[in-house]
Design a protein around this motif. Structure first.
Motif, PDB file in Angstrom:
ATOM      1  N   PHE A  93     -48.693 -34.332 -64.125  1.00 51.09           N
ATOM      2  CA  PHE A  93     -49.738 -33.615 -63.389  1.00 51.09           C
ATOM      3  C   PHE A  93     -49.343 -33.357 -61.938  1.00 51.09           C
ATOM      4  O   PHE A  93     -49.736 -32.342 -61.356  1.00 51.09           O
ATOM      5  CB  PHE A  93     -51.045 -34.408 -63.456  1.00 51.09           C
ATOM      6  CG  PHE A  93     -51.589 -34.527 -64.853  1.00 51.09           C
ATOM      7  CD1 PHE A  93     -52.189 -33.440 -65.476  1.00 51.09           C
ATOM      8  CD2 PHE A  93     -51.470 -35.716 -65.569  1.00 51.09           C
ATOM      9  CE1 PHE A  93     -52.688 -33.537 -66.760  1.00 51.09           C
ATOM     10  CE2 PHE A  93     -51.962 -35.818 -66.866  1.00 51.09           C
ATOM     11  CZ  PHE A  93     -52.567 -34.724 -67.465  1.00 51.09           C
ATOM     12  N   ALA A  94     -48.555 -34.233 -61.360  1.00 52.73           N
ATOM     13  CA  ALA A  94     -48.085 -33.999 -59.993  1.00 52.73           C
ATOM     14  C   ALA A  94     -47.193 -32.766 -59.940  1.00 52.73           C
ATOM     15  O   ALA A  94     -47.297 -31.937 -59.022  1.00 52.73           O
ATOM     16  CB  ALA A  94     -47.336 -35.226 -59.480  1.00 52.73           C
ATOM     17  N   ALA A  95     -46.318 -32.615 -60.928  1.00 51.83           N
ATOM     18  CA  ALA A  95     -45.445 -31.435 -60.981  1.00 51.83           C
ATOM     19  C   ALA A  95     -46.255 -30.166 -61.209  1.00 51.83           C
ATOM     20  O   ALA A  95     -45.930 -29.106 -60.658  1.00 51.83           O
ATOM     21  CB  ALA A  95     -44.412 -31.611 -62.096  1.00 51.83           C
ATOM     22  N   MET A  96     -47.315 -30.260 -62.012  1.00 50.07           N
ATOM     23  CA  MET A  96     -48.174 -29.097 -62.240  1.00 50.07           C
ATOM     24  C   MET A  96     -48.841 -28.652 -60.946  1.00 50.07           C
ATOM     25  O   MET A  96     -48.909 -27.447 -60.647  1.00 50.07           O
ATOM     26  CB  MET A  96     -49.237 -29.436 -63.288  1.00 50.07           C
ATOM     27  CG  MET A  96     -48.720 -29.629 -64.690  1.00 50.07           C
ATOM     28  SD  MET A  96     -50.088 -29.990 -65.831  1.00 50.07           S
ATOM     29  CE  MET A  96     -49.180 -30.439 -67.296  1.00 50.07           C
ATOM     30  N   GLU A  97     -49.328 -29.606 -60.180  1.00 52.82           N
ATOM     31  CA  GLU A  97     -49.988 -29.276 -58.919  1.00 52.82           C
ATOM     32  C   GLU A  97     -49.010 -28.639 -57.935  1.00 52.82           C
ATOM     33  O   GLU A  97     -49.349 -27.668 -57.244  1.00 52.82           O
ATOM     34  CB  GLU A  97     -50.602 -30.537 -58.312  1.00 52.82           C
ATOM     35  CG  GLU A  97     -51.791 -31.084 -59.101  1.00 52.82           C
ATOM     36  CD  GLU A  97     -52.341 -32.364 -58.501  1.00 52.82           C
ATOM     37  OE1 GLU A  97     -51.774 -32.821 -57.486  1.00 52.82           O
ATOM     38  OE2 GLU A  97     -53.328 -32.900 -59.042  1.00 52.82           O
ATOM     39  N   LYS A  98     -47.794 -29.162 -57.876  1.00 50.66           N
ATOM     40  CA  LYS A  98     -46.789 -28.588 -56.984  1.00 50.66           C
ATOM     41  C   LYS A  98     -46.431 -27.171 -57.414  1.00 50.66           C
ATOM     42  O   LYS A  98     -46.253 -26.277 -56.572  1.00 50.66           O
ATOM     43  CB  LYS A  98     -45.535 -29.463 -56.977  1.00 50.66           C
ATOM     44  CG  LYS A  98     -45.707 -30.794 -56.267  1.00 50.66           C
ATOM     45  CD  LYS A  98     -44.414 -31.588 -56.279  1.00 50.66           C
ATOM     46  CE  LYS A  98     -44.582 -32.932 -55.577  1.00 50.66           C
ATOM     47  NZ  LYS A  98     -43.320 -33.728 -55.608  1.00 50.66           N
ATOM     48  N   ALA A  99     -46.317 -26.949 -58.729  1.00 51.23           N
ATOM     49  CA  ALA A  99     -45.987 -25.615 -59.230  1.00 51.23           C
ATOM     50  C   ALA A  99     -47.096 -24.619 -58.904  1.00 51.23           C
ATOM     51  O   ALA A  99     -46.835 -23.479 -58.505  1.00 51.23           O
ATOM     52  CB  ALA A  99     -45.743 -25.674 -60.737  1.00 51.23           C
ATOM     53  N   MET A 100     -48.351 -25.043 -59.067  1.00 52.52           N
ATOM     54  CA  MET A 100     -49.478 -24.169 -58.759  1.00 52.52           C
ATOM     55  C   MET A 100     -49.506 -23.813 -57.273  1.00 52.52           C
ATOM     56  O   MET A 100     -49.728 -22.651 -56.901  1.00 52.52           O
ATOM     57  CB  MET A 100     -50.781 -24.842 -59.171  1.00 52.52           C
ATOM     58  CG  MET A 100     -50.977 -24.958 -60.675  1.00 52.52           C
ATOM     59  SD  MET A 100     -52.495 -25.852 -61.117  1.00 52.52           S
ATOM     60  CE  MET A 100     -53.736 -24.773 -60.399  1.00 52.52           C
ATOM     61  N   LYS A 107     -43.790 -15.254 -54.811  1.00 50.69           N
ATOM     62  CA  LYS A 107     -43.740 -14.333 -55.945  1.00 50.69           C
ATOM     63  C   LYS A 107     -42.845 -14.876 -57.060  1.00 50.69           C
ATOM     64  O   LYS A 107     -42.932 -14.421 -58.195  1.00 50.69           O
ATOM     65  CB  LYS A 107     -43.208 -12.969 -55.487  1.00 50.69           C
ATOM     66  CG  LYS A 107     -44.148 -12.235 -54.532  1.00 50.69           C
ATOM     67  CD  LYS A 107     -43.587 -10.879 -54.164  1.00 50.69           C
ATOM     68  CE  LYS A 107     -44.538 -10.133 -53.240  1.00 50.69           C
ATOM     69  NZ  LYS A 107     -44.008  -8.800 -52.850  1.00 50.69           N
ATOM     70  N   ARG A 108     -41.981 -15.815 -56.717  1.00 48.05           N
ATOM     71  CA  ARG A 108     -41.110 -16.430 -57.723  1.00 48.05           C
ATOM     72  C   ARG A 108     -41.875 -17.557 -58.413  1.00 48.05           C
ATOM     73  O   ARG A 108     -42.202 -18.567 -57.804  1.00 48.05           O
ATOM     74  CB  ARG A 108     -39.842 -16.987 -57.077  1.00 48.05           C
ATOM     75  CG  ARG A 108     -38.906 -17.666 -58.078  1.00 48.05           C
ATOM     76  CD  ARG A 108     -37.633 -18.139 -57.400  1.00 48.05           C
ATOM     77  NE  ARG A 108     -36.790 -17.027 -56.995  1.00 48.05           N
ATOM     78  CZ  ARG A 108     -35.616 -17.171 -56.374  1.00 48.05           C
ATOM     79  NH1 ARG A 108     -35.169 -18.387 -56.092  1.00 48.05           N
ATOM     80  NH2 ARG A 108     -34.912 -16.108 -56.041  1.00 48.05           N
ATOM     81  N   VAL A 109     -42.169 -17.346 -59.696  1.00 46.74           N
ATOM     82  CA  VAL A 109     -42.995 -18.306 -60.429  1.00 46.74           C
ATOM     83  C   VAL A 109     -42.193 -19.559 -60.759  1.00 46.74           C
ATOM     84  O   VAL A 109     -41.059 -19.482 -61.237  1.00 46.74           O
ATOM     85  CB  VAL A 109     -43.535 -17.668 -61.728  1.00 46.74           C
ATOM     86  CG1 VAL A 109     -44.336 -18.701 -62.523  1.00 46.74           C
ATOM     87  CG2 VAL A 109     -44.395 -16.453 -61.402  1.00 46.74           C
ATOM     88  N   ARG A 110     -42.788 -20.711 -60.496  1.00 51.81           N
ATOM     89  CA  ARG A 110     -42.169 -21.991 -60.826  1.00 51.81           C
ATOM     90  C   ARG A 110     -43.011 -22.691 -61.883  1.00 51.81           C
ATOM     91  O   ARG A 110     -44.228 -22.770 -61.767  1.00 51.81           O
ATOM     92  CB  ARG A 110     -42.065 -22.870 -59.588  1.00 51.81           C
ATOM     93  CG  ARG A 110     -41.510 -24.268 -59.868  1.00 51.81           C
ATOM     94  CD  ARG A 110     -41.560 -25.131 -58.623  1.00 51.81           C
ATOM     95  NE  ARG A 110     -40.685 -24.623 -57.581  1.00 51.81           N
ATOM     96  CZ  ARG A 110     -40.610 -25.144 -56.350  1.00 51.81           C
ATOM     97  NH1 ARG A 110     -41.403 -26.175 -56.027  1.00 51.81           N
ATOM     98  NH2 ARG A 110     -39.782 -24.634 -55.464  1.00 51.81           N
ATOM     99  N   GLY A 111     -42.369 -23.182 -62.918  1.00 54.76           N
ATOM    100  CA  GLY A 111     -43.085 -23.872 -63.983  1.00 54.76           C
ATOM    101  C   GLY A 111     -43.230 -25.356 -63.710  1.00 54.76           C
ATOM    102  O   GLY A 111     -42.386 -25.952 -63.033  1.00 54.76           O
ATOM    103  N   GLY A 112     -44.289 -25.950 -64.229  1.00 53.67           N
ATOM    104  CA  GLY A 112     -44.489 -27.376 -64.079  1.00 53.67           C
ATOM    105  C   GLY A 112     -44.534 -28.092 -65.406  1.00 53.67           C
ATOM    106  O   GLY A 112     -44.971 -29.237 -65.491  1.00 53.67           O
ATOM    107  N   SER A 113     -44.053 -27.418 -66.463  1.00 55.02           N
ATOM    108  CA  SER A 113     -44.113 -27.990 -67.804  1.00 55.02           C
ATOM    109  C   SER A 113     -43.060 -29.070 -67.999  1.00 55.02           C
ATOM    110  O   SER A 113     -41.926 -28.941 -67.518  1.00 55.02           O
ATOM    111  CB  SER A 113     -43.924 -26.901 -68.864  1.00 55.02           C
ATOM    112  OG  SER A 113     -44.966 -25.962 -68.811  1.00 55.02           O
ATOM    113  N   THR A 114     -43.406 -30.093 -68.723  1.00 54.93           N
ATOM    114  CA  THR A 114     -42.455 -31.141 -69.077  1.00 54.93           C
ATOM    115  C   THR A 114     -41.607 -30.697 -70.264  1.00 54.93           C
ATOM    116  O   THR A 114     -41.886 -29.681 -70.906  1.00 54.93           O
ATOM    117  CB  THR A 114     -43.202 -32.428 -69.454  1.00 54.93           C
ATOM    118  OG1 THR A 114     -43.990 -32.166 -70.630  1.00 54.93           O
ATOM    119  CG2 THR A 114     -44.107 -32.896 -68.334  1.00 54.93           C
TER     120      THR A 114
END
Length: 237
Positions: A93-100, A107-114
């Motif tokens: 969830f920490a990675a998801m929050e950082k990605a969001m 404009k460069r989309v970053r994923g937070g999926s494991t």
């Protein structure tokens, strides 16, 4: 006056019962049974593989057990894609929050999926960013974490992830890029393969550009940390 026992139930009740049965079979029991089966048998061709084949990109995949894939690739993939793979329960969830937060200002989309989430998507679902697909992805992530365990998740991931046009899995990627089997990858080769995972149709491991070279260098160093700190212990023991 007693009700006639032969009187049929209203149509909407009969339809409702049928829908409930169908939901239980295809919505709950079916996915659980399929997921359980994939714990011991290699998952067959995926939606993405079919889509790419229709696009004319070809199809190349050679399944190899995890014990026949170089540990260097396992460590490189964990370093590149999911450093907390062995410590989370499917979601970081920490990675998801950082990605969001990153995606809101860039404009460069970053994923937070494991890796677990990516595996669930690759095997069971279609490539899409809809809320419906993300919800199903979460459901299958919970299933594979519960029924497969980390070693099997990594094994399926490394044998199914897209690594180039029509190239799926570590063995096909190793042969295509370096002319060696997945069991013979060097640290540098493993880092290059891990480096192109975010954009396998755009980047090349065999002839990397400046960005992939820099990225693979960082991944190689991070993979050393993964080894020293035992961050791949749930896979490599």
């Amino acid at each position: 006056m007693p009700q006639d026992p032969t009187r049929r139930r209203p149509l909407w009740r009969r339809v409702g019962r049928v829908l409930v049965v169908l939901f239980l079979v295809f919505g709950l029991i079916g996915p659980i049974l399929v997921t359980a089966a994939y714990r011991v048998i290699p998952p067959p061709i995926t939606y993405l593989m079919v889509e790419r084949a229709i696009e004319g990109r070809g199809f190349e995949r050679h399944w190899r057990p995890l014990d026949e894939i170089s540990p260097t690739l396992v460590r490189a993939v964990i370093a590149a894609e999911d450093a907390k793979f062995c410590s989370h329960r499917g979601f970081d969830f920490a990675a998801m929050e950082k990605a969001m937060a990153h995606n809101e200002r860039s404009k460069r989309v970053r994923g937070g999926s494991t890796i677990s989430q990516q595996t669930a998507k690759n095997i069971f679902l279609w490539p899409d960013r809809s809320y419906a697909r993300k919800g199903l992805e979460a459901y299958f992530t919970v299933l594979i974490e519960a029924l497969w365990g980390k070693r099997r998740i990594m094994e399926v991931y490394l044998n199914s992830v897209e690594w180039g046009p029509g190239v799926y899995g570590a063995e096909a990627a190793s042969l295509k890029n370096f002319g060696v089997g997945a069991d013979r990858l060097t640290n540098a080769q493993a880092a290059r393969l891990a480096a192109i995972l975010p954009s396998p149709l755009k980047w090349r491991a065999a002839k990397p550009g400046p960005y992939v070279k820099r990225r693979s260098g960082r991944i190689g160093k991070a993979a050393g940390t993964v080894r020293r700190e035992g961050m791949a212990s749930c896979v490599l023991g």
